[in-house]
Motif scaffolding. Structure first.
Motif, PDB file in Angstrom:
ATOM      1  N   ALA A 104       6.905 -99.921  27.459  1.00  0.00           N
ATOM      2  CA  ALA A 104       6.089 -99.006  28.251  1.00  0.00           C
ATOM      3  C   ALA A 104       6.101 -99.350  29.723  1.00  0.00           C
ATOM      4  O   ALA A 104       6.143 -98.457  30.582  1.00  0.00           O
ATOM      5  N   GLY A 105       6.033-100.627  30.054  1.00  0.00           N
ATOM      6  CA  GLY A 105       5.971-101.036  31.451  1.00  0.00           C
ATOM      7  C   GLY A 105       6.880-102.201  31.736  1.00  0.00           C
ATOM      8  O   GLY A 105       7.445-102.824  30.826  1.00  0.00           O
ATOM      9  N   ALA A 106       7.038-102.529  33.008  1.00  0.00           N
ATOM     10  CA  ALA A 106       7.925-103.617  33.419  1.00  0.00           C
ATOM     11  C   ALA A 106       7.382-104.955  32.932  1.00  0.00           C
ATOM     12  O   ALA A 106       6.189-105.233  33.087  1.00  0.00           O
ATOM     13  N   PRO A 107       8.215-105.802  32.342  1.00  0.00           N
ATOM     14  CA  PRO A 107       7.751-107.112  31.859  1.00  0.00           C
ATOM     15  C   PRO A 107       7.581-108.089  33.011  1.00  0.00           C
ATOM     16  O   PRO A 107       8.248-107.988  34.051  1.00  0.00           O
ATOM     17  N   LEU A 154      18.866-113.760  39.273  1.00  0.00           N
ATOM     18  CA  LEU A 154      17.574-114.242  38.790  1.00  0.00           C
ATOM     19  C   LEU A 154      17.573-115.764  38.930  1.00  0.00           C
ATOM     20  O   LEU A 154      18.288-116.467  38.221  1.00  0.00           O
ATOM     21  N   THR A 155      16.800-116.265  39.853  1.00  0.00           N
ATOM     22  CA  THR A 155      16.841-117.693  40.185  1.00  0.00           C
ATOM     23  C   THR A 155      15.579-118.448  39.777  1.00  0.00           C
ATOM     24  O   THR A 155      15.545-119.674  39.856  1.00  0.00           O
ATOM     25  N   SER A 188       9.381-108.060  40.468  1.00  0.00           N
ATOM     26  CA  SER A 188       8.138-107.289  40.359  1.00  0.00           C
ATOM     27  C   SER A 188       8.324-105.794  40.574  1.00  0.00           C
ATOM     28  O   SER A 188       7.390-105.020  40.365  1.00  0.00           O
ATOM     29  N   ASP A 189       9.506-105.374  40.992  1.00  0.00           N
ATOM     30  CA  ASP A 189       9.696-103.960  41.366  1.00  0.00           C
ATOM     31  C   ASP A 189      10.728-103.268  40.468  1.00  0.00           C
ATOM     32  O   ASP A 189      11.566-102.497  40.953  1.00  0.00           O
TER      33      ASP A 189
END
Length: 529
Positions: free
Chosen positions: A43-46, A74-75, A90-91
């Motif tokens: 449903a939403g961003a993890p 991804l660091t 986050s985006d």
């Protein structure tokens, strides 16, 4: 050309042919679980992603490809033994994303893959690039490993002769020093190739710092460090006669076991309390046996050669028992099933090694029971014959090490079994209902199917009944229908099902929402052989 040299060239050719036919390296640590699950619609961003593996791993490259095709590194991540937790950006936009990962397993092998998941609803999946290892890098890696093994076996093993048999003949010091130098020169080749293979970089990138950093971060980095110190210390011990030299020779001999137990297939296998000591003992025994051959050959040219031979003959059975017991334990753990010796690449390499070891044992037995006493009694012809057989034994050891270096490219059957046990998964998404389906194991034979149902708003779907059917009409398999059973956690399960053939199966869910409402979902999933 002598027969021994011809035999060596034939066996070396077979080893190179096997390397050429090995293809791309297969995964040695299996991905067990991901969050989000592969193919899931959420449903939403993890806030984070997680990847769980069958063995401890270290991350190499992590990236996320968005619905627009843009890739970002991804660091930020944490590593907890077998689980890699990655902080998500986050985006994240709605649509389908690809989490691309490449890690190095505890046995030193790079493993890569991708996980697709969608936020809100699926969109067109961005392209997935598959990393390929340069064949030249694979050959460089094999060559570096072989040179290192030769340095450990004939170099440090030759120095170990001082510790457990007799002082080295003066004429043997130069060839043993040459093998130690070979091991040291092979080290940067093996390390650079390890880094290139880990990151799937071409041979032209061998001088890039990132390749060396990747190799140093892998378990092979520990092996390279220990082996380098052992080789350097062996050079020092080689030219230090007396008690101090023998003491140092003992420590560098043990260094062979420590170096090889620090990485590799067997050292990464469970149970660790058995496998690492077994690798250690196997390596120490191998170096002691192989390394004694050169000094023995030179000792036979000296007046006291018969006494040196008799001392070696009395003491070698202890090493052989160590080698055989530790080797048997490791083979049982790695191969698991006897038929895997002839049906897997790892098993074929082991079978080839065992065949050469049997030949080596046969020559050793002939030396011990037919020639040793003849040499001790002073027969010149026996000395000459024994020298020729020792030359053949050296050629066999080189061939064995050349074959063993191929293990770097073959997953052990235990790793293949772990990968085969992983589930096949599929996510079905519609406006009215969704389903996450897991078939465990994801291969032919008896399976258990678990289904989690959601409504169109990602909430739990309170179904009254669930019936599923699997079919492969293209091969004549009509729907196999089963009634699912609700579990305590709200999921549904079918356990009395056998899938007879591999391939892409059609799975259809018939969901009874109420007495007056029925929902059907349909999708395909791949079942492995």
């Amino acid at each position: 050309m002598t027969r021994q040299l011809r035999l060596f060239l034939i066996l070396l050719g077979l080893a190179l042919a096997s390397l050429a036919a090995a293809g791309q390296a297969l995964a040695h640590a299996a991905l067990i679980r991901t969050a989000p699950a592969d193919g899931a619609v959420i449903a939403g961003a993890p806030a984070e992603f997680s990847l769980s593996f069958s063995e401890p791993v270290s991350p190499l490259v992590l990236s996320l490809i968005g619905p627009d095709g843009a890739s970002r590194a991804l660091t930020r991540f944490t590593l907890g033994d077998r689980t890699l937790t990655i902080i998500a950006p986050s985006d994240l936009a709605n649509g389908t994303h690809v989490l691309s990962w490449r890690v190095v397993s505890e046995d030193g092998h790079p493993v890569g893959g991708s996980v697709l998941f969608s936020i809100g609803a699926p969109s067109a999946a961005p392209p997935i690039l598959t990393a390929q290892t340069d064949p030249a890098v694979r050959f460089m890696l094999w060559l570096g490993k072989l040179g290192l093994y030769l340095g450990l076996a004939f170099g440090i093993g030759g120095v170990a002769f001082m510790a457990w048999v007799a002082p080295l003949p003066a004429a043997a010091r130069a060839p043993i020093a040459s093998f130690l130098a070979l091991g040291l020169l092979s080290m940067p080749i093996a390390v650079a190739a390890q880094g290139l293979d880990a990151l799937a970089l071409p041979l032209s990138a061998a001088l890039q710092p990132v390749a060396w950093q990747a190799a140093a971060a892998s378990s092979f980095g520990r092996t390279a460090l220990i082996a380098t110190f052992a080789l350097l210390a062996a050079l020092l011990a080689l030219f230090r006669p007396g008690g101090r030299g023998r003491l140092l020779a003992t420590f560098v001999w043990l260094g062979v076991g420590a170096a090889l137990a620090a990485s590799g297939h067997a050292s990464a296998a469970a149970p660790q309390f058995l496998t690492r000591p077994a690798v250690f003992m196997h390596a120490v025994g191998m170096a002691g046996w192989a390394g004694a051959l050169l000094p023995l050959a030179f000792a036979l040219r000296q007046p006291d050669g018969a006494q040196v031979l008799r001392r070696f003959s009395r003491r070698i059975p202890v090493l052989l028992v160590i080698i055989l017991i530790s080797g048997l334990a490791l083979a049982i753990i790695q191969v698991e099933r006897l038929q895997a010796l002839l049906t897997t690449p790892y098993g074929l390499v082991l079978t080839g090694k065992l065949a050469l070891v049997v030949a080596l044992l046969g020559l050793g037995a002939f030396n011990r029971f037919r020639l040793t006493e003849a040499v001790v009694s002073g027969r010149a012809s026996a000395r000459s014959q024994l020298s020729r057989i020792i030359a053949a034994e050296i050629a066999l050891v080189v061939a064995i090490l050349a074959i063993v270096a191929l293990w770097r490219f073959t997953p052990p059957p235990r790793a293949l079994a772990a990968a085969a046990a992983q589930p096949a998964s599929v996510h079905i998404h519609t406006g009215k209902a969704m389903a996450d389906i897991n078939v465990t194991p994801g291969r032919t034979g008896p399976v258990t199917i678990s289904v989690s149902l959601l409504d169109g708003e990602f909430g739990p779907l309170a179904a009254k009944e669930l019936r599923l059917a699997l079919s492969r009409p293209e091969v004549g398999i009509e729907p196999i229908e089963r009634q699912a059973t609700r579990q305590a956690d709200g999921s549904w399960q079918v356990s009395d099902l056998t899938l007879p053939v591999a391939g892409r199966w059609t799975i259809e869910l018939e969901i009874l929402v109420s007495d007056f409402e029925m929902t059907r979902l349909k999708e395909t999933l791949e079942i492995r052989p």
